[in-house]
Design a protein around this motif. Structure first.
Motif, mmCIF file in Angstrom:
data_model
loop_
_atom_site.group_PDB
_atom_site.id
_atom_site.type_symbol
_atom_site.label_atom_id
_atom_site.label_comp_id
_atom_site.label_asym_id
_atom_site.label_seq_id
_atom_site.Cartn_x
_atom_site.Cartn_y
_atom_site.Cartn_z
ATOM 1 N N GLY A 130 69.182 97.414 110.251
ATOM 2 C CA GLY A 130 68.476 98.080 109.163
ATOM 3 C C GLY A 130 68.588 97.320 107.858
ATOM 4 N N LEU A 131 67.897 97.845 106.819
ATOM 5 C CA LEU A 131 68.016 97.301 105.479
ATOM 6 C C LEU A 131 69.303 97.833 104.867
ATOM 7 C CD1 LEU A 131 64.310 97.840 104.432
ATOM 8 C CD2 LEU A 131 65.419 95.657 104.880
ATOM 9 N N VAL A 189 57.124 101.128 110.356
ATOM 10 C CA VAL A 189 57.349 102.569 110.319
ATOM 11 C C VAL A 189 58.842 102.822 110.090
ATOM 12 C CG1 VAL A 189 57.237 104.729 111.630
ATOM 13 C CG2 VAL A 189 55.412 103.018 111.859
ATOM 14 N N ILE A 190 59.152 103.776 109.194
ATOM 15 C CA ILE A 190 60.541 104.136 108.923
ATOM 16 C C ILE A 190 61.099 104.867 110.141
ATOM 17 C CG2 ILE A 190 62.109 105.379 107.413
ATOM 18 C CD1 ILE A 190 60.651 103.067 106.060
ATOM 19 N N LYS A 191 62.047 104.231 110.824
ATOM 20 C CA LYS A 191 62.637 104.848 112.009
ATOM 21 C C LYS A 191 63.730 105.838 111.631
ATOM 22 C CE LYS A 191 64.857 103.785 116.433
ATOM 23 N NZ LYS A 191 65.392 102.711 117.312
ATOM 24 N N ALA A 192 64.527 105.484 110.606
ATOM 25 C CA ALA A 192 65.627 106.363 110.216
ATOM 26 C C ALA A 192 66.044 106.066 108.779
ATOM 27 C CB ALA A 192 66.819 106.180 111.157
ATOM 28 N N LEU A 193 66.590 107.095 108.107
ATOM 29 C CA LEU A 193 67.178 106.963 106.776
ATOM 30 C C LEU A 193 68.671 107.251 106.880
ATOM 31 C CD1 LEU A 193 64.545 108.824 104.565
ATOM 32 C CD2 LEU A 193 65.107 106.401 104.450
ATOM 33 N N TYR A 194 69.470 106.418 106.213
ATOM 34 C CA TYR A 194 70.919 106.589 106.271
ATOM 35 C C TYR A 194 71.517 106.831 104.884
ATOM 36 C CZ TYR A 194 70.086 104.568 110.859
ATOM 37 O OH TYR A 194 69.609 104.321 112.127
ATOM 38 N N CYS A 195 70.694 107.271 103.918
ATOM 39 C CA CYS A 195 71.187 107.533 102.578
ATOM 40 C C CYS A 195 70.408 108.684 101.973
ATOM 41 C CB CYS A 195 71.069 106.290 101.693
ATOM 42 S SG CYS A 195 69.363 105.731 101.456
ATOM 43 N N SER A 211 78.328 101.568 99.697
ATOM 44 C CA SER A 211 79.044 100.298 99.579
ATOM 45 C C SER A 211 78.129 99.151 99.966
ATOM 46 C CB SER A 211 80.272 100.294 100.496
ATOM 47 O OG SER A 211 81.144 101.353 100.166
ATOM 48 N N GLU A 212 78.444 97.977 99.444
ATOM 49 C CA GLU A 212 77.688 96.775 99.796
ATOM 50 C C GLU A 212 77.685 96.591 101.312
ATOM 51 O OE1 GLU A 212 77.778 91.935 99.028
ATOM 52 O OE2 GLU A 212 79.113 93.268 97.906
ATOM 53 N N GLY A 213 76.491 96.357 101.863
ATOM 54 C CA GLY A 213 76.352 96.156 103.296
ATOM 55 C C GLY A 213 76.080 97.420 104.078
ATOM 56 N N SER A 214 76.146 98.591 103.430
ATOM 57 C CA SER A 214 75.867 99.842 104.136
ATOM 58 C C SER A 214 74.394 99.911 104.533
ATOM 59 C CB SER A 214 76.201 101.048 103.247
ATOM 60 O OG SER A 214 77.553 101.053 102.903
ATOM 61 N N ALA A 215 74.130 100.380 105.752
ATOM 62 C CA ALA A 215 72.745 100.548 106.202
ATOM 63 C C ALA A 215 72.090 101.670 105.408
ATOM 64 C CB ALA A 215 72.708 100.856 107.690
ATOM 65 N N LEU A 216 70.888 101.410 104.888
ATOM 66 C CA LEU A 216 70.158 102.406 104.105
ATOM 67 C C LEU A 216 68.920 102.917 104.840
ATOM 68 C CD1 LEU A 216 70.245 100.683 100.593
ATOM 69 C CD2 LEU A 216 71.885 102.304 101.551
ATOM 70 N N VAL A 217 68.150 101.976 105.381
ATOM 71 C CA VAL A 217 66.876 102.313 106.019
ATOM 72 C C VAL A 217 66.726 101.472 107.273
ATOM 73 C CG1 VAL A 217 64.369 102.421 105.737
ATOM 74 C CG2 VAL A 217 65.841 102.757 103.745
ATOM 75 N N GLU A 218 66.198 102.062 108.344
ATOM 76 C CA GLU A 218 65.843 101.296 109.538
ATOM 77 C C GLU A 218 64.325 101.261 109.632
ATOM 78 O OE1 GLU A 218 66.997 100.759 114.251
ATOM 79 O OE2 GLU A 218 67.820 102.440 113.095
ATOM 80 N N LEU A 219 63.782 100.048 109.669
ATOM 81 C CA LEU A 219 62.336 99.848 109.645
ATOM 82 C C LEU A 219 61.901 99.167 110.936
ATOM 83 C CD1 LEU A 219 59.653 99.872 108.004
ATOM 84 C CD2 LEU A 219 60.324 97.628 107.120
ATOM 85 N N GLU A 220 60.986 99.818 111.656
ATOM 86 C CA GLU A 220 60.457 99.216 112.894
ATOM 87 C C GLU A 220 59.200 98.436 112.582
ATOM 88 O OE1 GLU A 220 59.945 102.424 115.693
ATOM 89 O OE2 GLU A 220 61.608 101.649 116.879
#
Length: 649
Positions: A582-583, A627-633, A640-649
């Motif tokens: 993810g991003l 397409v936005i697969k998932a949001l993690y925020c 924190s730096e490096g934390s997954a925020l968005v998963e984009l397919e």
């Protein structure tokens, strides 16, 4: 009525400015009081103060911006005066009034002067009345998008959006065309509200190739006001100054006097007292336009101190107690030349994103004539995401500009910082650039020479990897036989009697990995003596600084301090397979906006999430359509730096 006797001074700030103000206060025999947030409990400014007061909280809004807490701290500590530093509440008229109402001394101008110049819009109106030329713009009360769109069309793109209550590049955006206006205005307003508690904006013409020249003014309570020469602050990134110097190169005495007198008139028009700066834009034809007045001490005041031999903080303290300015305009010195650079925890190669983390290594350049370092950190300190990322300032003085420039280059070479990204190599490229040496200065300096100042990373040479391996092997903590450095037993290289006299080290440096074969013969061509690696090749011996911190080696190579670590190639492969696709957050910070939802289709470049760190907003954008697969925020969350925020397919 005379001012109360001043024996104790509270500094309502943090970092290098708090340390710098306390240094002068102590020299004058004053007791110093530091305030700190929960995050800054053990920060350097807290450690150096005679008395410290805990404000609680982590963010500035919960600590350094709490007026009631600051005044209570002054009362509890016995302080008779408060120095605001710069940033935070330094240009807050309500703070100045609250201090006065509490019977304390404010080491700044009267609240009425802050009111007059604290709003960029009001200040421009005042200067227009006084006949000072202004850059075309809109400074009105209406703040809707249509008003700004109409103003921008009238002025002509590109335009500059600026927070009327701001400074330091916060709440400031360049807009190239109408398609960018809405997003830029909304973001600038949020930044302004977050940093200054006021989202009011103005818009003005963005001039091409201007110089940023400012005049240092000083006034006492008896109607006297003078200017202490000028500073050139043209080299900027994100509208924040990077390099400052005094005097401004190429100014004639006549132009210096004209700008100086204009600045004094501006200060006198609002009944100014204390230290202030009137900022102008200067074009190639020698015409200058009023930009703003900063009603406080500036970050770059040390270059003025260097060319005048004065202590501006001492002047602030004396003027606040009712003393008369100690000299007339004709007596103001102008001696030699001084240049200052701002040292930031940031990553210039990644759009200057602020960096957070621990200062595993921090070595300042050696003290000496014409050398000054104003810093707010020490080795082992942590840089948090809550405040401005400036670590300190390097100031060099010389009898002429070239002497100051070369001295500053030497200071930058001597500095050593490890554990997080900084702009120190970027600063060295600026100061060493031929155009800077020729004093070819304007506010587009960094964009114009971006390829040279921010070069793409090159593949590290075999010579570098050999040197790194040799230094790494010889700096191993289990190295023995210090009495005989040429002995194979003195080198922790993996050598074993009866086996091949070589070993392979897997090293990583700034994203590049290398398996380096090291043998005893090659190891003997390099000798690590203390923190100096001596390499002999073809009869020449070269010296490189090499500093070991735990599993990290810092090696000074071709102008840069390189960070080298060992790595396990098998573990790296396993980690790459398990990495979340993810991003991720580019730094520690808080989520201020989530602009998408799961299942939503987005185009390449679309804004997905807005992250706030160190009082600046940073947009996370889609690298490609999908397409936005998932949001993690979620909004309001700290990440924190490096934390997954968005998963984009």
């Amino acid at each position: 009525m005379s001012a109360p006797l001043l024996t104790t001074l509270l500094v309502a700030n943090r970092g290098e400015i708090a340390c710098r103000v306390m240094r002068t206060a102590k020299a004058l025999g004053l007791t110093t009081v530091a305030v700190h947030s929960a995050t800054d409990r053990d920060a350097r400014h807290s450690r150096e103060a005679d008395i410290r007061v805990d404000l609680g909280g982590s963010k500035a809004a919960d600590s350094y911006l709490q007026i009631d807490k600051l005044i209570a701290a002054a009362k509890a500590s016995g302080a008779q005066a408060i120095h605001p530093g710069y940033g935070f509440l330094s240009e807050n008229a309500g703070f100045a009034r609250a201090i006065e109402a509490a019977g304390l001394i404010f080491l700044g101008p009267p609240a009425s002067a802050i009111d007059a110049m604290g709003s960029k819009s009001a200040a421009k109106s005042l200067m227009e009345t006084a006949g000072v030329p202004l850059v075309p713009g809109y400074h009105g009360e209406a703040q809707d998008l249509e008003t700004f769109r109409a103003a921008a069309e009238r002025i002509g793109y590109p335009v500059l959006l600026k927070a009327t209550a701001g400074g330091g590049g916060k709440g400031m955006k360049v807009v190239e065309d109408v398609s960018q206006l809405a997003e830029a205005l909304a973001s600038a307003q949020r930044e302004a509200q977050s940093s200054f508690g006021n989202s009011q904006m103005l818009v003005e013409k963005y001039l091409l190739k201007p110089r940023h020249v400012e005049i240092q003014v000083f006034a006492d309570q008896h109607g006297n006001c003078l200017y202490l020469n000028e500073r050139d602050c043209s080299i900027q990134r994100r509208h924040q100054k990077v390099v400052e110097e005094a005097p401004a190169p190429g100014l004639t005495p006549q132009l210096r006097q004209a700008m100086g007198y204009a600045a004094v008139r501006a200060a006198q028009a609002i009944g100014y007292v204390g230290a202030g700066t009137v900022e102008f834009l200067l074009d190639a034809r020698g015409e200058f336009f009023f930009m703003e007045m900063n009603t406080r001490l500036q970050v770059e005041h040390p270059v003025t101190e260097a060319i005048t031999g004065l202590d501006l903080v001492a002047w602030q303290i004396r003027v606040a107690q009712g003393e008369v300015l100690p000299m007339t305009q004709e007596q103001v010195p102008l001696m030699g030349h001084a240049i200052e650079v701002r040292l930031y925890a940031e990553d210039p190669s990644n759009d200057f994103l602020p960096a957070t983390g621990r200062l595993d290594l921090y070595r300042e350049s050696a003290a000496g004539p014409g050398r000054r370092v104003d810093s707010g950190v020490e080795e082992g300190d942590s840089i948090s995401p809550f405040y401005d990322p400036m670590l300190g300032k390097l100031i060099a003085w010389g009898e002429n500009r070239e002497q100051a420039r070369l001295r500053l280059l030497s200071m930058l070479d001597e500095f050593a910082i490890g554990g997080l990204k900084t702009n120190i190599s970027f600063l060295r490229r600026i100061v060493g650039h031929p155009a800077f040496a020729a004093a070819e200065l304007d506010t587009d300096f960094i964009p114009r020479y971006q390829e040279q100042l921010l070069p793409a990373p090159n593949e590290l040479s075999d010579e570098f990897w050999q040197a790194a391996a040799q230094a790494f092997a010889q700096s191993q903590p289990d190295s023995v036989r210090d009495d005989d450095r040429s002995s194979p037993w003195a080198i922790a290289s993996g050598f074993r009697a009866g086996l091949p006299a070589q070993t392979t080290l897997h090293l990583s440096c700034e994203g590049q990995d290398k398996a380096v074969t090291l043998d005893i013969v090659s190891a003997r061509s390099a000798e690590l003596s203390g923190e100096q690696l001596l390499i002999e090749h073809d009869g020449l011996r070269r010296q490189h600084r090499a500093i070991r911190r735990d599993d990290t080696l810092y090696l000074h190579w071709e102008g840069d301090l390189r960070s080298i670590k060992p790595y396990d190639p098998i573990a790296e492969v396993e980690a790459s397979h398990s990495h979340h696709g993810g991003l991720t957050a580019p730094m520690n910070g808080s989520i201020v906006r989530v602009l998408v939802e799961a299942g939503q289709a987005v185009e390449a470049g679309a804004q997905l999430v807005v992250l706030e760190a160190m009082k600046m907003e940073h947009s996370i954008r889609a690298p490609h359509s999908g397409v936005i697969k998932a949001l993690y925020c979620q909004e309001g969350e700290m990440v924190s730096e490096g934390s997954a925020l968005v998963e984009l397919e």
